[in-house]
Design an enzyme around this catalytic site. Structure first.
Site, mmCIF file in Angstrom:
data_model
loop_
_atom_site.group_PDB
_atom_site.id
_atom_site.type_symbol
_atom_site.label_atom_id
_atom_site.label_comp_id
_atom_site.label_asym_id
_atom_site.label_seq_id
_atom_site.Cartn_x
_atom_site.Cartn_y
_atom_site.Cartn_z
ATOM 1 N N HIS A 262 -10.977 1.447 -5.687
ATOM 2 C CA HIS A 262 -11.526 0.784 -4.549
ATOM 3 C C HIS A 262 -11.122 1.722 -3.360
ATOM 4 O O HIS A 262 -12.168 1.758 -2.495
ATOM 5 C CB HIS A 262 -10.957 -0.492 -4.730
ATOM 6 N N GLU A 263 -9.716 1.896 -3.217
ATOM 7 C CA GLU A 263 -9.445 2.495 -1.769
ATOM 8 C C GLU A 263 -10.044 4.011 -1.683
ATOM 9 O O GLU A 263 -10.232 4.311 -0.781
ATOM 10 C CB GLU A 263 -7.922 2.590 -1.892
ATOM 11 N N HIS B 164 -13.119 3.507 0.342
ATOM 12 C CA HIS B 164 -12.972 3.567 1.644
ATOM 13 C C HIS B 164 -12.295 4.988 2.261
ATOM 14 O O HIS B 164 -12.932 5.437 3.349
ATOM 15 C CB HIS B 164 -11.554 2.472 1.848
#
Length: 362
Positions: A22-23, A26
């Site tokens: 998920h990170e 980003h």
């Protein structure tokens, strides 16, 4: 030791992997957009190890419950390389990239799962009971009917039937049934009829009933080894991932229509579930469990709640509606801080009830 191997380690491994991915969404989109990434951390502080490469510090931290990316100026646009200084569409893209990674990852996980040979329970589901006044009763479904297909899709097991019925909630399905022929005096005679009936899958569920108002049994149960070649596994994985998002939406609507509260699990509860999955189904099931958790992370993170990615996107949308006028950075930061405190408080409360449920054997 058994609890450590079957519950804690698999759960921590799945959680760390999903949050890091998920990170990573980003991280990559921020780098591509020219946003300064201050830190990419695995786990949460206190820090165990750190090394700086270029302008970004990469860290390992003691609490193995996920990871994080620290960007320059997430609310403050004073620095030209801050996230807040970038155009609105870039900010939305960077914020949404994490949920997008969690939404796409299940395709890979399901593909791997479908390609690995594993024993699968098969056996046509048979209707045991039809509740009076239910959609199935109104459609003419009877006890003893065998469900062969739902909207043209073969039903090879009880889980297949449950899955397809939940997938079609709010719609009328065509069930293909095999019905035993009754002889004189209500006795069954040799042979059966195959017929189609149209059954509505309702949103609001009476206590103890499902969308159609039937209970099922699985007869003639046997196990078959199944696996797909990659050219079949990939499209099947894409279909399964898309359908699970539909199931997530249907579950939310069901909670609202039935006026029931969702059953929430914290880290302890999910770890306990992970152990049960490994014990009852085997280690291969962790691929599908990880896919399910990943989809949940995608859905939850995109919700317009403070602290979450969706909450940050909401502030950008408010800015657009206000003709480009920003919410003051200190106010936005305060809202996200309040959301963080509420989220941690919820996790603590849910964890308490998870522990109590496990201890009491609930």
């Amino acid at each position: 030791m058994n609890t450590l191997v079957q519950s804690i380690l698999p759960f921590v491994g799945i959680l760390v992997a999903l949050v890091v991915i998920h990170e990573l969404g980003h991280f990559v989109t921020a780098k591509m957009a020219g946003v300064k990434v201050l830190e990419f951390g695995v786990g949460y502080p206190p820090r165990l190890w750190g090394k700086k490469f270029g302008e970004t510090e990469y860290t390992l931290n003691w609490l193995p419950l996920g990871g994080f990316v620290r960007l320059l100026g997430e609310e403050d646009p004073t620095d030209p390389r801050s996230l807040a200084a970038k155009p609105r569409w870039i900010r939305i893209g960077v914020m949404a990239a994490g949920a997008a990674m969690n939404a796409v990852l299940p395709i890979l996980l399901f593909t791997i799962s479908f390609m690995i040979p594993q024993d699968v329970a098969v056996g046509r589901p048979v209707v045991d009971q039809v509740n009076a006044g239910s959609p199935a009763a109104k459609a003419g479904v009877k006890g003893g009917d065998t469900i062969l297909r739902i909207d043209g899709r073969d039903v090879d097991s009880l889980p297949d039937a449950s899955y397809l019925i939940r997938l079609k909630q709010g719609k009328t399905m065509t069930w293909t049934l095999r019905r035993p022929i009754e002889g004189g005096g209500g006795q069954l005679s040799a042979g059966s009829n195959v017929l189609d009936v149209d059954v509505y899958a309702r949103w609001a569920l009476p206590s103890g009933q499902g969308p159609t108002g039937i209970t099922l049994n699985q007869r003639g149960l046997q196990y078959e080894s199944q696996s797909d070649p990659i050219w079949e596994a990939v499209p099947r994985a894409v279909q399964r991932t898309g359908e699970l998002f539909i199931l997530a939406r249907n579950q939310i609507i069901t909670w609202i229509a039935s006026r029931t509260a969702p059953e929430v699990q914290g880290p302890v509860g999910i770890a306990d579930t992970t152990g049960k999955v490994v014990d009852q189904v085997g280690w291969l099931a962790l691929f599908e469990l990880a896919a399910l958790i990943s989809i949940n992370l995608a859905v939850v993170n995109i919700l317009p709640l403070p602290m979450l990615d969706g909450g940050r996107i909401l502030f950008v949308l408010i800015e657009i509606l206000r003709g480009g006028k920003r919410v003051p950075p200190e106010r936005e930061a305060l809202v996200h801080l309040a959301g963080f405190v509420l989220m941690i408080s919820l996790v603590v409360v849910v964890t308490f009830f998870d522990i109590r449920r496990i201890v009491t054997g609930g």
